[in-house]
Design an enzyme around this catalytic site. Sequence first.
Site, PDB file in Angstrom:
ATOM      1  N   LYS A  77      92.261 116.070 -17.697  1.00  0.00           N
ATOM      2  CA  LYS A  77      90.773 116.155 -18.349  1.00  0.00           C
ATOM      3  C   LYS A  77      90.596 115.404 -19.665  1.00  0.00           C
ATOM      4  CE  LYS A  77      87.889 120.192 -18.863  1.00  0.00           C
ATOM      5  NZ  LYS A  77      87.802 121.719 -18.883  1.00  0.00           N
ATOM      6  N   SER A 152      84.471 123.571 -16.171  1.00  0.00           N
ATOM      7  CA  SER A 152      84.053 122.190 -16.631  1.00  0.00           C
ATOM      8  C   SER A 152      84.890 121.254 -16.184  1.00  0.00           C
ATOM      9  CB  SER A 152      84.045 122.290 -18.345  1.00  0.00           C
ATOM     10  OG  SER A 152      85.309 122.790 -18.806  1.00  0.00           O
ATOM     11  N   SER A 176      86.926 127.533 -16.536  1.00  0.00           N
ATOM     12  CA  SER A 176      86.877 126.163 -16.375  1.00  0.00           C
ATOM     13  C   SER A 176      88.107 125.517 -15.463  1.00  0.00           C
ATOM     14  CB  SER A 176      86.651 125.370 -17.420  1.00  0.00           C
ATOM     15  OG  SER A 176      85.301 125.363 -17.868  1.00  0.00           O
TER      16      SER A 176
END
Length: 474
Positions: A77, A152, A176
């Site tokens: 990420k 996310s 997330s």
Amino acid sequence: MASWDSIESIAAAVQSGSTTALEQVERALRAIEEGKEYQAIISTISDRAIEQAKMIDARIVAGEKVGSLAGVPFIAKDNFLTFGSETTAASNMLRGFKAPYQSTAINRLEAAGAICVAKANLDAFAHGSSTENSDYMTTKNPVNPAHVPGGSSGGSAAAVVLGMAPFALGTDTGGSIRLPASFCGTVGLKPSYGIVSRSGVVAMASSTDCIGPLANSVADAQLVLSVMAGRDELDSTTIESDIKTTVSEVNPSQLKVGVVKEFMTKDVDSEVRKAVQAKVDALKSNGVQVVEVSLPSLTLALACYYVLVPAEISSNLSRYDGQRFEHIAADAKDLEDSYVSARSEGFGREAKRRIMIGTYVLSSGYYDAYYKRAQLVRTKIIKEFEAAFEKVDALVGPVAPAPAFKLGDNVSDPMQMYLGDVMTVGASLAGIPAISIPAGKNESGLPIGLQIMAGRVQDNELLALAKYTEGVPS
Ligand code: GLN
């Protein structure tokens, strides 16, 4: 969407010379290129990845043993500090930022021979549940591109499902990792708070931020976690842990599992309830004892989370002042103006919303009414989980009240977006391990995840039950 072998098999094949690290990296880079339309990736780290692959291959040719993740490509990420690419947290504030050091998690993976090939999209600063808060692009759900991938860590989940790498790293502050895993149909693990170092990861809410893998199987998630876990002197909240490299066997007749009553009400999508119930029934018919467990304080978890987390966010984001990090206001009149301009230009709407809420709940006059009260509720939630785990080995329920929603459906309604986190934030506030594993699909083919939670630092036990549930014949 060609799928990858298990991580263990890839590393074994690289070590034995039947494939090379370079071939694995090239395959990942090709898949990233082919899946471009899904907008899962912000940047690739190709030069550095190829260089590392060649180094690993040379060491193998020289007869060396290279580690348990030899030549296994992965994606991080874009809130993990990495060499070889920018680290943007998908925010305009950090556009162009080149990290001066790498996160501990990535250093440990690299030391075991894994190779980071790309950085995945996210909601800016990890604030969100759909990736629609990214300042760069919106990731599409790989199963149905008209829907969100969840967030996310939506880019990481989509990347794994699209076969861009055998695993990806995400962060989970309030769901997330679990939410996108559930929306995209992959495994997503949030370990106990403190198991993996937060050093070198862009901070969101420091008391709940956790790092974990998104992967094709529970066994892959376990192996990756075992490499990242452990004390780190750069993060004083890390704990010593004994994460096994392989998943333990369970004896179903010795297990007692609790279904969370508050997560199975009529407000929850009926197909989600059906899928969760089917897994629960399968466990039951294989000898697992199943009971209903009520955790009444969980109904307060969302409100509690959306007081405490913005408070921590407002503090953590204060470092982006237009002086020390990337976004610097171009024509500021004076110092004050340079702070104000950099922050108003660099932060998106969601970050600003959270800074304002966080500053408000921490301000004198409101601190007792909001922040302090939310801390009291948090303690109540922790106690309730502890009491539950005296009675059962694990808790199960859905990850989210409904499958992936359509792109655009919740963007203009932050409250609606926050409500989707109702089932994940409890484990975050309590610091307990939780995982999402695939539990089938709804009638339109959208994936549904099953959430399993266990007591603090019972990560090995959680993974053992998750693997059993993953393969349980129904
Ligand atoms: N969706 C939650 C939020 O927006 C969780 C985010 C996260 O875990 N990073 O706060």
